[in-house]
Design a protein around this motif. Structure first.
Motif, PDB file in Angstrom:
ATOM      1  N   ASP A  85       0.809  -1.219   0.000  1.00 57.03           N
ATOM      2  CA  ASP A  85       0.000   0.000   0.000  1.00 57.03           C
ATOM      3  C   ASP A  85       0.843   1.270   0.000  1.00 57.03           C
ATOM      4  OD1 ASP A  85       1.003   0.185   2.579  1.00 57.03           O
ATOM      5  OD2 ASP A  85      -0.926  -0.134   3.561  1.00 57.03           O
ATOM      6  N   GLY A  86       2.134   1.117  -0.176  1.00 58.08           N
ATOM      7  CA  GLY A  86       3.046   2.243  -0.149  1.00 58.08           C
ATOM      8  C   GLY A  86       3.851   2.310   1.131  1.00 58.08           C
ATOM      9  N   ASN A  87       3.350   1.596   2.149  1.00 55.99           N
ATOM     10  CA  ASN A  87       4.042   1.553   3.445  1.00 55.99           C
ATOM     11  C   ASN A  87       4.338   0.141   3.912  1.00 55.99           C
ATOM     12  OD1 ASN A  87       4.078   4.450   4.076  1.00 55.99           O
ATOM     13  ND2 ASN A  87       1.856   4.242   4.145  1.00 55.99           N
ATOM     14  N   THR A  88       3.351  -0.735   3.817  1.00 56.57           N
ATOM     15  CA  THR A  88       3.513  -2.092   4.341  1.00 56.57           C
ATOM     16  C   THR A  88       3.064  -3.138   3.323  1.00 56.57           C
ATOM     17  OG1 THR A  88       1.320  -2.017   5.365  1.00 56.57           O
ATOM     18  CG2 THR A  88       3.197  -1.358   6.740  1.00 56.57           C
ATOM     19  N   PHE A  89       3.631  -4.336   3.480  1.00 58.22           N
ATOM     20  CA  PHE A  89       3.260  -5.476   2.663  1.00 58.22           C
ATOM     21  C   PHE A  89       2.261  -6.350   3.424  1.00 58.22           C
ATOM     22  CE2 PHE A  89       7.398  -4.345   0.919  1.00 58.22           C
ATOM     23  CZ  PHE A  89       7.222  -4.529  -0.439  1.00 58.22           C
ATOM     24  N   SER A  90       1.251  -6.845   2.711  1.00 63.86           N
ATOM     25  CA  SER A  90       0.330  -7.859   3.234  1.00 63.86           C
ATOM     26  C   SER A  90       0.480  -9.081   2.348  1.00 63.86           C
ATOM     27  CB  SER A  90      -1.115  -7.372   3.197  1.00 63.86           C
ATOM     28  OG  SER A  90      -1.262  -6.192   3.947  1.00 63.86           O
ATOM     29  N   THR A  91       0.534 -10.255   2.952  1.00 66.23           N
ATOM     30  CA  THR A  91       0.776 -11.484   2.202  1.00 66.23           C
ATOM     31  C   THR A  91      -0.443 -12.387   2.198  1.00 66.23           C
ATOM     32  OG1 THR A  91       3.130 -11.401   2.758  1.00 66.23           O
ATOM     33  CG2 THR A  91       2.266 -13.519   2.029  1.00 66.23           C
ATOM     34  N   PHE A  92      -0.725 -12.989   1.035  1.00 70.17           N
ATOM     35  CA  PHE A  92      -1.807 -13.955   0.866  1.00 70.17           C
ATOM     36  C   PHE A  92      -1.191 -15.235   0.308  1.00 70.17           C
ATOM     37  CE2 PHE A  92      -3.399  -9.684   0.330  1.00 70.17           C
ATOM     38  CZ  PHE A  92      -4.545  -9.658   1.111  1.00 70.17           C
ATOM     39  N   THR A  93      -1.512 -16.349   0.926  1.00 70.95           N
ATOM     40  CA  THR A  93      -0.949 -17.640   0.525  1.00 70.95           C
ATOM     41  C   THR A  93      -2.056 -18.677   0.366  1.00 70.95           C
ATOM     42  OG1 THR A  93      -0.639 -18.404   2.791  1.00 70.95           O
ATOM     43  CG2 THR A  93       1.172 -17.111   1.808  1.00 70.95           C
ATOM     44  N   MET A  94      -1.657 -19.922   0.187  1.00 75.51           N
ATOM     45  CA  MET A  94      -2.625 -21.007   0.072  1.00 75.51           C
ATOM     46  C   MET A  94      -3.489 -21.123   1.323  1.00 75.51           C
ATOM     47  SD  MET A  94      -0.261 -23.866  -1.865  1.00 75.51           S
ATOM     48  CE  MET A  94      -1.576 -25.081  -1.979  1.00 75.51           C
ATOM     49  N   SER A  95      -2.946 -20.756   2.455  1.00 73.33           N
ATOM     50  CA  SER A  95      -3.732 -20.830   3.691  1.00 73.33           C
ATOM     51  C   SER A  95      -4.867 -19.808   3.699  1.00 73.33           C
ATOM     52  CB  SER A  95      -2.837 -20.636   4.917  1.00 73.33           C
ATOM     53  OG  SER A  95      -2.253 -19.353   4.903  1.00 73.33           O
ATOM     54  N   ASP A  96      -4.768 -18.799   2.823  1.00 73.49           N
ATOM     55  CA  ASP A  96      -5.838 -17.800   2.688  1.00 73.49           C
ATOM     56  C   ASP A  96      -6.796 -18.131   1.547  1.00 73.49           C
ATOM     57  OD1 ASP A  96      -4.820 -15.833   4.685  1.00 73.49           O
ATOM     58  OD2 ASP A  96      -3.121 -15.772   3.300  1.00 73.49           O
ATOM     59  N   GLY A  97      -6.488 -19.205   0.810  1.00 69.38           N
ATOM     60  CA  GLY A  97      -7.339 -19.616  -0.298  1.00 69.38           C
ATOM     61  C   GLY A  97      -6.722 -19.454  -1.671  1.00 69.38           C
ATOM     62  N   LEU A  98      -5.517 -18.884  -1.751  1.00 66.62           N
ATOM     63  CA  LEU A  98      -4.819 -18.745  -3.027  1.00 66.62           C
ATOM     64  C   LEU A  98      -4.508 -20.130  -3.592  1.00 66.62           C
ATOM     65  CD1 LEU A  98      -3.461 -16.605  -4.942  1.00 66.62           C
ATOM     66  CD2 LEU A  98      -1.370 -16.951  -3.600  1.00 66.62           C
ATOM     67  N   ALA A  99      -4.581 -20.271  -4.914  1.00 67.71           N
ATOM     68  CA  ALA A  99      -4.413 -21.583  -5.559  1.00 67.71           C
ATOM     69  C   ALA A  99      -3.019 -22.171  -5.396  1.00 67.71           C
ATOM     70  CB  ALA A  99      -4.749 -21.478  -7.041  1.00 67.71           C
ATOM     71  N   GLY A 100      -2.005 -21.335  -5.274  1.00 67.34           N
ATOM     72  CA  GLY A 100      -0.637 -21.824  -5.125  1.00 67.34           C
ATOM     73  C   GLY A 100       0.258 -20.700  -4.664  1.00 67.34           C
TER      74      GLY A 100
END
Length: 196
Positions: free
Chosen positions: A111-126
């Protein structure tokens, strides 16, 4: 290098080449090359994108991400909150947030300041993401290495695989056509997805 992974034109008309030995710029007359000596995190570049402020974002195969403001490079890595060792896809969404597909850490939103991570545990396919696109409806699409493609509505991920009719589960590229259909380039051909 003769190994070119990605090509982009910036807002000033320069053509940028992501190569296995650094980043090259063609201004219409000559080439200039940037390497780790100029501040790149790694020489093997695989992704390039320009944001709405004119900054160039450069993803490397092994050591994260760099931002080039026209004068200097700034690197981003795990210590800054970036997931994964390399960045393989880059997109700025309509809200101005940057999305980075990584080679093992899922997808990161900046967002210009911080990174947020999304992975398979959040529902991402890989967790290896090769491609990112935003459709006209605002939904984001993430092509993965073996998990198919995920569509993100801002809250949840919906995944499509060969079981749903996708030609292959390795999704290298994604684009929306003028009719609103999503086209996916896979390891086993091309697929078109048209949702109601």
């Amino acid at each position: 290098s003769n190994v070119v992974e990605s090509i982009r034109e910036d807002s000033e008309g320069n053509i940028w080449f992501a190569t296995s030995e650094g980043l090259s710029r063609y201004d219409g007359r000559e080439f200039s090359t940037f390497t780790t000596e100029h501040g790149l995190a790694h020489r093997a570049i695989v992704a390039i994108s320009e944001d709405s402020d004119g900054n160039l974002w450069i993803g490397s195969r092994h050591l994260g991400l760099a931002r080039y403001d026209g004068e200097r490079f700034r690197s981003f890595g795990a210590e800054d909150g970036l997931a994964g060792d390399g960045v393989t896809a880059i997109l700025q969404d309509r809200d101005g947030q940057l999305w980075f597909g990584t080679n093992g850490g899922g997808v990161c939103r900046f967002d210009g300041n911080t990174f947020s991570t999304f992975t398979m545990s959040d529902g991402l396919a890989g967790n290896v993401v090769f491609s990112i696109a935003q459709a006209t409806d605002g939904f984001l699409w993430f092509g993965t290495n073996g998990g198919g493609v995920s569509r993100y509505d801002g809250q949840t991920f919906t995944t499509y695989t060969t079981q749903d009719g996708l030609s292959g589960n390795v999704v290298w590229s994604i684009i929306e056509d003028r009719s609103g259909a999503m086209w996916l380039g896979t390891n086993k051909g091309a697929s078109r997805i048209r949702l109601p």
